[in-house]
Design a protein around this motif. Structure first.
Motif, PDB file in Angstrom:
ATOM      1  N   ARG A  41       0.836  -1.202   0.000  1.00  0.00           N
ATOM      2  CA  ARG A  41       0.000   0.000   0.000  1.00  0.00           C
ATOM      3  C   ARG A  41       0.876   1.258   0.000  1.00  0.00           C
ATOM      4  NH1 ARG A  41      -4.398  -1.439   3.039  1.00  0.00           N
ATOM      5  NH2 ARG A  41      -5.471  -1.795   1.060  1.00  0.00           N
ATOM      6  N   ARG A  58      -7.048  -4.814  -1.394  1.00  0.00           N
ATOM      7  CA  ARG A  58      -8.214  -4.873  -0.504  1.00  0.00           C
ATOM      8  C   ARG A  58      -8.719  -6.311  -0.382  1.00  0.00           C
ATOM      9  NH1 ARG A  58     -10.474  -4.369   3.925  1.00  0.00           N
ATOM     10  NH2 ARG A  58     -12.738  -4.104   3.957  1.00  0.00           N
ATOM     11  N   GLU A 106      -6.498  -8.082   1.970  1.00  0.00           N
ATOM     12  CA  GLU A 106      -6.781  -7.655   3.335  1.00  0.00           C
ATOM     13  C   GLU A 106      -8.005  -8.373   3.896  1.00  0.00           C
ATOM     14  OE1 GLU A 106      -6.079  -3.352   5.241  1.00  0.00           O
ATOM     15  OE2 GLU A 106      -7.714  -3.426   3.788  1.00  0.00           O
TER      16      GLU A 106
END
Length: 328
Positions: free
Chosen positions: A167, A185, A188
């Motif tokens: 990131r 994402r 994650e």
């Protein structure tokens, strides 16, 4: 290598090897190595060595030669098939940059040749089983290690550490990369539970593994090693972007995933698949960085410019892999 550098190198090697009569009979720059230079040295007494030093342009995330030498020593002691590290020189006055010398080994590492051969490494399935065993030996090296203190503290959660690092890499880019952000994402949301970190080669792939007809002769290029999840190396090797067009052979374009896992031992396949998505994101981010070096004018280089053209294909693969994982 010009005469002045060769003379300075000869004097330094005589002292390092304890051989006042040592002479260099031939030198040649080896192919490959976008970040480092590798020189073949033929030395009196029938000795065949390789000298590894920096190119003019390096990556900030790449370890220096002293650190890579320490990694080679640790791997060699753990039984990993690496060229034996011999001497380290940190005095830039000798060649203009630090370097180390290791024994030269025979074989080929060229990815496009390796994936098209049915005999290199002892045959496809035997080869990837051997690669699994090499990874298991690498992963037997665990923190803390005084000789590898430059790697820093091991992360409590390697998956979370990877996401944070990527990131940060995307945040510093000149242009937004929504597919890579979307892929991060996904990682994650689906991150597996943390496992104890081990030494990870971090670039264990076809192209960095030297083979001959009998098996693995050397695991090369340790400049990105770190403490992380052992499955990261398995995912990087299995990533489609490192199969060199031999997509049906999921383990590096060489052989089957099953044979790789068999050679390695206990493997969590779902965790490896998570790290495969991570591998594509990481390589896309590196490709963007390399293209920006050319676009910005910092280093005008056709190879760097062309690397940027890989990014859309990597983004497409990230989308495909995430869709497949979400559908499972």
């Amino acid at each position: 290598m010009d005469d002045a550098r060769r003379a300075r190198l000869t004097e330094w090697l005589r002292a390092a090897a304890g051989d006042a009569s040592l002479t260099i009979t031939a030198t040649s720059l080896l192919s490959g190595g976008a970040i480092q230079q590798n020189w073949a040295l033929d030395v009196s007494g029938g000795r065949a060595w390789v000298l590894r030093t920096d190119n003019a342009a390096t990556l900030a995330v790449s370890h220096g030669r002293a650190q890579e030498y320490a990694l080679l020593r640790a791997a060699f002691a753990a039984g990993v098939t690496v060229p034996e590290p011999l001497f380290l020189c940190e005095d830039a006055a000798v060649l203009g940059a630090p370097f180390f010398v290791m024994r030269r080994v025979a074989g080929t590492a060229a990815g496009h040749r390796v994936v098209r051969s049915d005999t290199l490494g002892g045959g496809r399935e035997a080869c990837v089983r051997a690669l699994g065993r090499e990874l298991a030996r690498i992963h037997s090296i665990t923190p803390p290690r005084d000789d590898l203190a430059f790697l820093g503290a091991a992360p409590a959660d390697p998956c979370a550490a990877f996401i944070a690092d990527q990131r940060s890499a995307l945040d510093r880019q000149r242009l937004p990369r929504p597919v890579l952000e979307w892929g991060l994402r996904h990682l994650e949301r689906t991150a597996p539970a943390a496992v104890p970190p081990v030494l990870v080669h971090n670039d264990f792939r076809t192209g960095n593994i030297m083979l001959d007809e009998n098996g693995v002769t050397a695991v090369l290029d340790w400049e990105f090693a770190l403490w992380s999840d052992p499955h990261a190396d398995l995912g990087w090797l299995c990533a489609k972007c490192w199969r060199f067009g031999s997509d049906a052979q999921e383990a590096g374009g060489i052989g089957s995933r099953a044979a790789l896992y068999e050679g390695y031992g206990s493997v969590d396949d779902a965790r490896v698949r998570w790290w495969e998505v991570a591998a594509h994101i990481r390589w896309a981010s590196i490709a963007v960085d390399q293209a920006e070096r050319h676009i910005s004018g910092v280093e005008r280089n056709l190879e760097l410019a062309l690397t940027g053209h890989m990014v859309p294909g990597l983004e497409w693969e990230i989308l495909r892999m995430v869709e497949a994982r979400d559908a499972a």
